[in-house]
Design a protein around this motif. Sequence first.
Motif, PDB file in Angstrom:
ATOM      1  N   MET A 153    -110.090  52.519   7.384  1.00 54.46           N
ATOM      2  CA  MET A 153    -108.959  52.295   6.499  1.00 54.46           C
ATOM      3  C   MET A 153    -109.220  52.883   5.119  1.00 54.46           C
ATOM      4  O   MET A 153    -108.298  53.210   4.387  1.00 54.46           O
ATOM      5  CB  MET A 153    -108.704  50.807   6.375  1.00 54.46           C
TER       6      MET A 153
ATOM      7  N   SER B 260    -106.993  59.949   3.408  1.00 58.03           N
ATOM      8  CA  SER B 260    -106.167  60.670   4.373  1.00 58.03           C
ATOM      9  C   SER B 260    -105.359  61.721   3.645  1.00 58.03           C
ATOM     10  O   SER B 260    -104.992  61.554   2.491  1.00 58.03           O
ATOM     11  CB  SER B 260    -105.241  59.692   5.083  1.00 58.03           C
TER      12      SER B 260
ATOM     13  N   THR C 119    -100.441  62.908   6.316  1.00 56.91           N
ATOM     14  CA  THR C 119    -100.447  62.562   7.741  1.00 56.91           C
ATOM     15  C   THR C 119     -99.089  62.659   8.402  1.00 56.91           C
ATOM     16  O   THR C 119     -98.997  62.619   9.619  1.00 56.91           O
ATOM     17  CB  THR C 119    -100.977  61.133   7.933  1.00 56.91           C
TER      18      THR C 119
ATOM     19  N   LEU D  16     -98.225  63.578  12.445  1.00 63.95           N
ATOM     20  CA  LEU D  16     -97.453  62.557  13.150  1.00 63.95           C
ATOM     21  C   LEU D  16     -96.201  63.189  13.771  1.00 63.95           C
ATOM     22  O   LEU D  16     -95.837  62.919  14.922  1.00 63.95           O
ATOM     23  CB  LEU D  16     -97.055  61.457  12.153  1.00 63.95           C
TER      24      LEU D  16
ATOM     25  N   SER E 209     -97.233  52.749  13.586  1.00 62.24           N
ATOM     26  CA  SER E 209     -98.613  53.202  13.470  1.00 62.24           C
ATOM     27  C   SER E 209     -99.285  52.506  12.294  1.00 62.24           C
ATOM     28  O   SER E 209     -98.642  51.806  11.530  1.00 62.24           O
ATOM     29  CB  SER E 209     -98.644  54.720  13.270  1.00 62.24           C
ATOM     30  N   GLY E 210    -100.563  52.712  12.170  1.00 58.94           N
ATOM     31  CA  GLY E 210    -101.298  52.033  11.106  1.00 58.94           C
ATOM     32  C   GLY E 210    -102.126  50.913  11.692  1.00 58.94           C
ATOM     33  O   GLY E 210    -101.958  50.534  12.856  1.00 58.94           O
ATOM     34  N   ALA E 211    -103.027  50.375  10.889  1.00 54.02           N
ATOM     35  CA  ALA E 211    -103.960  49.401  11.441  1.00 54.02           C
ATOM     36  C   ALA E 211    -103.514  47.967  11.187  1.00 54.02           C
ATOM     37  O   ALA E 211    -104.059  47.040  11.757  1.00 54.02           O
ATOM     38  CB  ALA E 211    -105.348  49.612  10.849  1.00 54.02           C
ATOM     39  N   HIS E 212    -102.492  47.758  10.340  1.00 54.48           N
ATOM     40  CA  HIS E 212    -101.956  46.423  10.071  1.00 54.48           C
ATOM     41  C   HIS E 212    -103.060  45.435   9.723  1.00 54.48           C
ATOM     42  O   HIS E 212    -103.072  44.307  10.206  1.00 54.48           O
ATOM     43  CB  HIS E 212    -101.152  45.903  11.264  1.00 54.48           C
TER      44      HIS E 212
ATOM     45  N   PHE F 214    -103.958  52.512  17.024  1.00 49.31           N
ATOM     46  CA  PHE F 214    -104.716  52.872  15.839  1.00 49.31           C
ATOM     47  C   PHE F 214    -105.347  54.256  15.974  1.00 49.31           C
ATOM     48  O   PHE F 214    -105.221  55.097  15.087  1.00 49.31           O
ATOM     49  CB  PHE F 214    -105.788  51.815  15.571  1.00 49.31           C
TER      50      PHE F 214
ATOM     51  N   SER G 263    -102.886  56.629  14.044  1.00 52.09           N
ATOM     52  CA  SER G 263    -103.397  56.572  12.678  1.00 52.09           C
ATOM     53  C   SER G 263    -104.576  57.525  12.491  1.00 52.09           C
ATOM     54  O   SER G 263    -104.561  58.369  11.608  1.00 52.09           O
ATOM     55  CB  SER G 263    -103.860  55.159  12.321  1.00 52.09           C
ATOM     56  N   LEU G 264    -105.577  57.389  13.358  1.00 52.00           N
ATOM     57  CA  LEU G 264    -106.780  58.188  13.174  1.00 52.00           C
ATOM     58  C   LEU G 264    -106.525  59.664  13.476  1.00 52.00           C
ATOM     59  O   LEU G 264    -106.917  60.543  12.699  1.00 52.00           O
ATOM     60  CB  LEU G 264    -107.909  57.650  14.050  1.00 52.00           C
TER      61      LEU G 264
ATOM     62  N   ILE H  97    -104.849  61.400  10.671  1.00 51.56           N
ATOM     63  CA  ILE H  97    -105.746  61.567   9.523  1.00 51.56           C
ATOM     64  C   ILE H  97    -106.659  62.774   9.754  1.00 51.56           C
ATOM     65  O   ILE H  97    -106.790  63.646   8.898  1.00 51.56           O
ATOM     66  CB  ILE H  97    -106.582  60.284   9.285  1.00 51.56           C
TER      67      ILE H  97
END
Lengths: 274, 317
Positions: A113, A117, A120, A124, A146-149, B33, B37-38, B41
């Motif tokens: 996290m 970045s 992005t 995406l 998306s994302g780690a929340h 994730f 996400s990764l 990135i």
Amino acid sequence: MKNRTAMFMTHTLLIVFGIIWIYPFIWMISSSFKTNSTFLTSGINPLPENIHWDNYIRAWEVANFSGYFLNSVIITLSTVLIVITLSCLTGYALGRVKFPGRKVIITIVVALMFIPSGYTIIPLYELMKMLGLSDSIFGVVLAESSGAHILFILLFAAFFSRVPQEVEDSAAIDGAGFFRTFAKIVLPTAKPVIATAAIMQFVWTWSSFLVPLVLTLNSPELRTLAVGMLSFVGRYQTDWTGMAAGASISLVPVILIFIVMQRYFIEGISGSVK
Amino acid sequence: MAKKIKNGNGISKYNRNKYIWAYIFILPQIIVFFGFSLYPIVMSYVYSFYDWSGIGPLTNFVGLKNYSRILTESSFWNAFGNTFVYTAGFTVVSISIALILALVLNNPNLKGRGIYRTVYFLPVVTTMAIIGIVMQNIFGTQGFFNEFLKAIGLIDQSISWLSNPVLAMILLIIIGSWKEIGITMIYWLTGLQMIPREVYEAAKIDGAGSWQTLRYITLPLLKPIGATILLLTVVSSMRVFDLVKTLTEGGPYFATETLELYIYRFAFAPDGPSQVGFASAAGVILGLTVFIVSLILGWVVYKVSGQKRKPLGGGIK
């Protein structure tokens, strides 16, 4: 006596600034009921002569705000559902089970996290194209989910780790398996956390701009309210009251939901700084 | 725990079952994730080494050429400077006003605190992109704000707020702060509520007035959370996009173009073909800048608060 004067001054200032603070919304709603000609001639008078719904009808039917609204509702609700499910399950596993590799996973996710970045949204967008989802509403939903929340996972994990072990044990004695214990016994007690996460994610996704803007560049029919608004003012530059109606259509629902659910929202914000 | 010793075999089977379920539970999040996400990135770095218009395969590897080109572009440094001006203005305005509001609203004797809190928090939940368009109208040459200033006799002639580079930037900062102050106010209120009541009582017994209490007790005790708030505020404002895109579009003449807008312009709305590789390199520079700034501020948080508080990870031990 001095105290009372001070209190009176405080209230006066808070009320005056409070009205200025939310005046843009009052202006927006009052303009949405004016006609374009009274809008120009009425100066600063906020009260419309009589209520005109024409602007709403025009925005809804001609400028396709009905479509934008529907897209916003579908995208927001689906995203909330997906994000809550993912973070709730993850939070339960991390908060209740000391499985091997748990520490490693937490470390990796938190470390990732913090890595810087780049831009992005382009990858995406390319990813959605590769998956064949670039012209579908599901692609927007996936991108929004998306994302780690991290915040929600932490909220859920903290909540579930506080559930007494006896609850789980007695469920096990009654013959409930892991999943049934979670779904039937523990999950219903997590309603406040679910409400907090849901309302926060709702407001974020409803207000999201860059992701739907980029993902709907080639498919105007998938635009959300935030994105549709921009194309509306590009096309009908002088339709100010139509703009006010469109803005009200997108802001009033989220304002109402906030007023009803604000306790959960503010708790969530406050939890994120702790 | 006692059961474990009594009946090792059965429980370990029970545990193994639990572990499998735990892995199943985290699997969806892990997939999302890593995939959504990764992967983006990583690829946001990869694209920056290519000359690529965004269409067709990545073939033209150019190494660091995009970066060397960016660093000599004056338009990039203009956007870089604007980003810092916005961030500095936003941080100062929003943190200070939010603190004043929080101090006023934290008074337990103030009636209607909840209503005031709702009112001042309200802009937070609204959509920034819509606000930008509404504000563009309010601050337009024939807009409400000019009419209002004329009506109360402050000005005779309309001011074109958004065509003046300095005024446009000030307006961006004020509207951006107005929109987000509610969040910062809640952060400060959280900090204020973490101060134990006994501290105030002790101050009262020692005969401290309200100004002295504020100056020597409240503010020093708010320092640790203040550092965290500074970090969150700065980092969140460096990526400003929605408001700038809808209120000024970076204008007049790029005077308010921030980095996110600069990158967007090259990636999606260029004068000519898209320059995705170039835009990606600018994105990496922005990401690294945000990273360096947050490292510095993170160090400040660490210094101010000792090791007692951690901004993240407090929920899981």
